[in-house]
Scaffold this active site. Structure first.
Site, PDB file in Angstrom:
ATOM      1  N   ASP A 176      61.120 -69.013 -22.476  1.00 53.87           N
ATOM      2  CA  ASP A 176      62.181 -68.800 -21.486  1.00 53.87           C
ATOM      3  C   ASP A 176      63.099 -70.025 -21.509  1.00 53.87           C
ATOM      4  O   ASP A 176      62.670 -71.132 -21.195  1.00 53.87           O
ATOM      5  CB  ASP A 176      61.512 -68.633 -20.105  1.00 53.87           C
ATOM      6  CG  ASP A 176      62.510 -68.477 -18.972  1.00 53.87           C
ATOM      7  OD1 ASP A 176      62.076 -68.126 -17.863  1.00 53.87           O
ATOM      8  OD2 ASP A 176      63.720 -68.707 -19.200  1.00 53.87           O
ATOM      9  N   ILE A 177      64.336 -69.820 -21.879  1.00 57.35           N
ATOM     10  CA  ILE A 177      65.276 -70.948 -22.035  1.00 57.35           C
ATOM     11  C   ILE A 177      65.489 -71.693 -20.715  1.00 57.35           C
ATOM     12  O   ILE A 177      65.816 -72.885 -20.715  1.00 57.35           O
ATOM     13  CB  ILE A 177      66.615 -70.443 -22.622  1.00 57.35           C
ATOM     14  CG1 ILE A 177      67.396 -71.609 -23.264  1.00 57.35           C
ATOM     15  CG2 ILE A 177      67.467 -69.715 -21.583  1.00 57.35           C
ATOM     16  CD1 ILE A 177      68.552 -71.173 -24.132  1.00 57.35           C
ATOM     17  N   ASN A 181      79.247 -63.347 -20.161  1.00 57.65           N
ATOM     18  CA  ASN A 181      80.291 -62.352 -20.445  1.00 57.65           C
ATOM     19  C   ASN A 181      81.625 -63.001 -20.099  1.00 57.65           C
ATOM     20  O   ASN A 181      81.668 -64.097 -19.547  1.00 57.65           O
ATOM     21  CB  ASN A 181      80.071 -61.057 -19.650  1.00 57.65           C
ATOM     22  CG  ASN A 181      80.030 -61.305 -18.168  1.00 57.65           C
ATOM     23  OD1 ASN A 181      80.952 -61.888 -17.603  1.00 57.65           O
ATOM     24  ND2 ASN A 181      78.947 -60.909 -17.527  1.00 57.65           N
ATOM     25  N   GLY A 200      70.031 -60.042 -18.260  1.00 53.59           N
ATOM     26  CA  GLY A 200      69.504 -60.798 -19.405  1.00 53.59           C
ATOM     27  C   GLY A 200      69.397 -62.290 -19.159  1.00 53.59           C
ATOM     28  O   GLY A 200      69.065 -62.747 -18.066  1.00 53.59           O
ATOM     29  N   VAL A 201      69.703 -63.038 -20.212  1.00 62.64           N
ATOM     30  CA  VAL A 201      69.556 -64.500 -20.106  1.00 62.64           C
ATOM     31  C   VAL A 201      70.578 -65.068 -19.112  1.00 62.64           C
ATOM     32  O   VAL A 201      70.306 -66.041 -18.390  1.00 62.64           O
ATOM     33  CB  VAL A 201      69.668 -65.161 -21.499  1.00 62.64           C
ATOM     34  CG1 VAL A 201      71.066 -65.075 -22.075  1.00 62.64           C
ATOM     35  CG2 VAL A 201      69.186 -66.612 -21.445  1.00 62.64           C
ATOM     36  N   ASP A 202      71.726 -64.420 -19.003  1.00 62.71           N
ATOM     37  CA  ASP A 202      72.759 -64.841 -18.040  1.00 62.71           C
ATOM     38  C   ASP A 202      72.187 -64.797 -16.623  1.00 62.71           C
ATOM     39  O   ASP A 202      72.277 -65.764 -15.849  1.00 62.71           O
ATOM     40  CB  ASP A 202      73.957 -63.880 -18.182  1.00 62.71           C
ATOM     41  CG  ASP A 202      75.211 -64.373 -17.503  1.00 62.71           C
ATOM     42  OD1 ASP A 202      76.194 -63.613 -17.481  1.00 62.71           O
ATOM     43  OD2 ASP A 202      75.224 -65.508 -16.997  1.00 62.71           O
ATOM     44  N   THR A 256      72.435 -60.355 -29.064  1.00 63.44           N
ATOM     45  CA  THR A 256      71.465 -59.400 -29.642  1.00 63.44           C
ATOM     46  C   THR A 256      70.719 -58.597 -28.583  1.00 63.44           C
ATOM     47  O   THR A 256      69.802 -57.848 -28.895  1.00 63.44           O
ATOM     48  CB  THR A 256      70.426 -60.133 -30.519  1.00 63.44           C
ATOM     49  OG1 THR A 256      69.648 -61.002 -29.695  1.00 63.44           O
ATOM     50  CG2 THR A 256      71.097 -60.915 -31.631  1.00 63.44           C
ATOM     51  N   GLY A 257      71.106 -58.730 -27.346  1.00 60.65           N
ATOM     52  CA  GLY A 257      70.493 -57.910 -26.288  1.00 60.65           C
ATOM     53  C   GLY A 257      71.433 -56.790 -25.889  1.00 60.65           C
ATOM     54  O   GLY A 257      71.716 -55.871 -26.675  1.00 60.65           O
ATOM     55  N   VAL A 258      71.958 -56.895 -24.707  1.00 61.58           N
ATOM     56  CA  VAL A 258      72.897 -55.877 -24.166  1.00 61.58           C
ATOM     57  C   VAL A 258      74.064 -55.639 -25.129  1.00 61.58           C
ATOM     58  O   VAL A 258      74.550 -54.526 -25.273  1.00 61.58           O
ATOM     59  CB  VAL A 258      73.435 -56.364 -22.790  1.00 61.58           C
ATOM     60  CG1 VAL A 258      74.654 -55.602 -22.335  1.00 61.58           C
ATOM     61  CG2 VAL A 258      72.326 -56.297 -21.759  1.00 61.58           C
TER      62      VAL A 258
HETATM   63  N1  APR Z   1      65.297 -67.011 -22.168  1.00 63.31           N
HETATM   64  C1  APR Z   1      65.657 -66.853 -23.466  1.00 63.31           C
HETATM   65  N2  APR Z   1      66.172 -65.713 -23.960  1.00 63.31           N
HETATM   66  C2  APR Z   1      66.317 -64.680 -23.094  1.00 63.31           C
HETATM   67  C3  APR Z   1      65.971 -64.767 -21.721  1.00 63.31           C
HETATM   68  C4  APR Z   1      65.440 -65.991 -21.271  1.00 63.31           C
HETATM   69  N3  APR Z   1      65.071 -66.185 -20.001  1.00 63.31           N
HETATM   70  N4  APR Z   1      66.245 -63.554 -21.139  1.00 63.31           N
HETATM   71  C5  APR Z   1      66.731 -62.754 -22.110  1.00 63.31           C
HETATM   72  N5  APR Z   1      66.762 -63.417 -23.285  1.00 63.31           N
HETATM   73  C6  APR Z   1      67.170 -62.944 -24.603  1.00 63.31           C
HETATM   74  C7  APR Z   1      67.182 -61.451 -24.822  1.00 63.31           C
HETATM   75  O1  APR Z   1      65.851 -60.966 -25.007  1.00 63.31           O
HETATM   76  C8  APR Z   1      68.018 -61.384 -26.089  1.00 63.31           C
HETATM   77  O2  APR Z   1      67.202 -61.675 -27.207  1.00 63.31           O
HETATM   78  O3  APR Z   1      68.518 -63.318 -24.821  1.00 63.31           O
HETATM   79  C9  APR Z   1      69.021 -62.535 -25.895  1.00 63.31           C
HETATM   80  C10 APR Z   1      70.440 -62.088 -25.525  1.00 63.31           C
HETATM   81  O4  APR Z   1      70.364 -60.918 -24.722  1.00 63.31           O
HETATM   82  P1  APR Z   1      71.289 -60.715 -23.416  1.00 63.31           P
HETATM   83  O5  APR Z   1      70.841 -61.625 -22.363  1.00 63.31           O
HETATM   84  O6  APR Z   1      71.305 -59.247 -23.145  1.00 63.31           O
HETATM   85  O7  APR Z   1      72.734 -61.222 -23.895  1.00 63.31           O
HETATM   86  P2  APR Z   1      73.832 -60.507 -24.805  1.00 63.31           P
HETATM   87  O8  APR Z   1      73.248 -59.504 -25.741  1.00 63.31           O
HETATM   88  O9  APR Z   1      74.626 -61.640 -25.364  1.00 63.31           O
HETATM   89  O10 APR Z   1      74.709 -59.691 -23.748  1.00 63.31           O
HETATM   90  C11 APR Z   1      75.454 -60.431 -22.822  1.00 63.31           C
HETATM   91  O11 APR Z   1      74.528 -59.260 -20.983  1.00 63.31           O
HETATM   92  O12 APR Z   1      73.408 -60.210 -19.272  1.00 63.31           O
HETATM   93  C12 APR Z   1      74.626 -59.732 -19.646  1.00 63.31           C
HETATM   94  O13 APR Z   1      76.168 -61.040 -18.375  1.00 63.31           O
HETATM   95  C13 APR Z   1      75.659 -60.824 -19.674  1.00 63.31           C
HETATM   96  O14 APR Z   1      77.410 -59.242 -19.951  1.00 63.31           O
HETATM   97  C14 APR Z   1      76.639 -60.219 -20.618  1.00 63.31           C
HETATM   98  C15 APR Z   1      75.751 -59.535 -21.650  1.00 63.31           C
END
Ligand code: APR
Length: 167
Positions: free
Chosen positions: A9-10, A23, A31-33, A117-119
């Site tokens: 967890d970052i 975003n 997500g991580v945000d 690579t998430g949302v």
């Molecule tokens: N620590 C590290 N990595 C994390 C954590 C965490 N606590 N939580 C999620 N992740 C990982 C996810 O599993 C994925 O591998 O971060 C990576 C990026 O995923 P997202 O958080 O969905 O980010 P992204 O794909 O860049 O989409 C950004 O999602 O949360 C919204 O506000 C954000 O609109 C923006 C979009």
């Protein structure tokens, strides 16, 4: 410059700067945000409002507030739209611009999540190669940034970044 991967967890990482996959509104999200804003506390959102948003591929820096990290560098990654809309260059720009800001703020250690690579559905294998190449390219220019940690939240993601580092 040393580059390594960790699984975790970052928001728990004590380093000079952690990167937030934000975003363009910079007003938080999931997500991580969402995790970073929850851990940093409400002052982070107040600080982010001052920027009135951030373009994809660009980056801004704030204090880390209640996080163990001193700074948070916020960068909106590209949303994957099939690859013909400049997504690859925009993702590389995220890493490059975050590292430039880290250098300007004399950060020696920087931790990145797997941006987009998430949302945002950027293909993981392609994203991991872009990330490692961008960090390595930056590392060839001498700078105060001596360690980059690529933080994977799940083992599949870590596997792709480990493979990218071996290439
Ligand atoms: N620590 C590290 N990595 C994390 C954590 C965490 N606590 N939580 C999620 N992740 C990982 C996810 O599993 C994925 O591998 O971060 C990576 C990026 O995923 P997202 O958080 O969905 O980010 P992204 O794909 O860049 O989409 C950004 O999602 O949360 C919204 O506000 C954000 O609109 C923006 C979009």
């Amino acid at each position: 410059m040393e580059i390594r991967t960790v699984l975790g967890d970052i928001t728990k990482i004590k380093c000079d700067a952690i990167v937030n996959a934000a975003n363009t509104s910079l007003l938080g999200g999931g997500g991580v945000d969402g995790a970073i804003h929850r851990a940093a506390g409400p002052k982070l959102l107040e600080a982010c409002r001052e920027f009135h948003g951030c373009e994809t591929g660009q980056a801004v820096i704030t204090w880390g507030y209640d996080l163990p990290a001193k700074y948070v560098i916020h960068t909106p990654g590209p949303i994957w739209r099939g690859g013909a809309a400049g997504e690859e260059e925009l993702l590389a720009a995220c890493y490059r611009n975050c590292l430039e800001l880290a250098k300007d703020h004399e950060c020696e250690t920087v931790a990145f999540p797997s941006i987009s690579t998430g949302v945002y559905r950027f293909p993981l294998k392609k994203a991991s190669r872009i990330a490692v190449k961008a960090v390595r390219d930056f590392g060839e220019r001498a700078s105060i940034v001596r360690e980059v940690i690529l933080v994977a939240f799940d083992s599949r993601t870590k596997e792709y970044y480990d493979q990218a580092l071996e290439e």
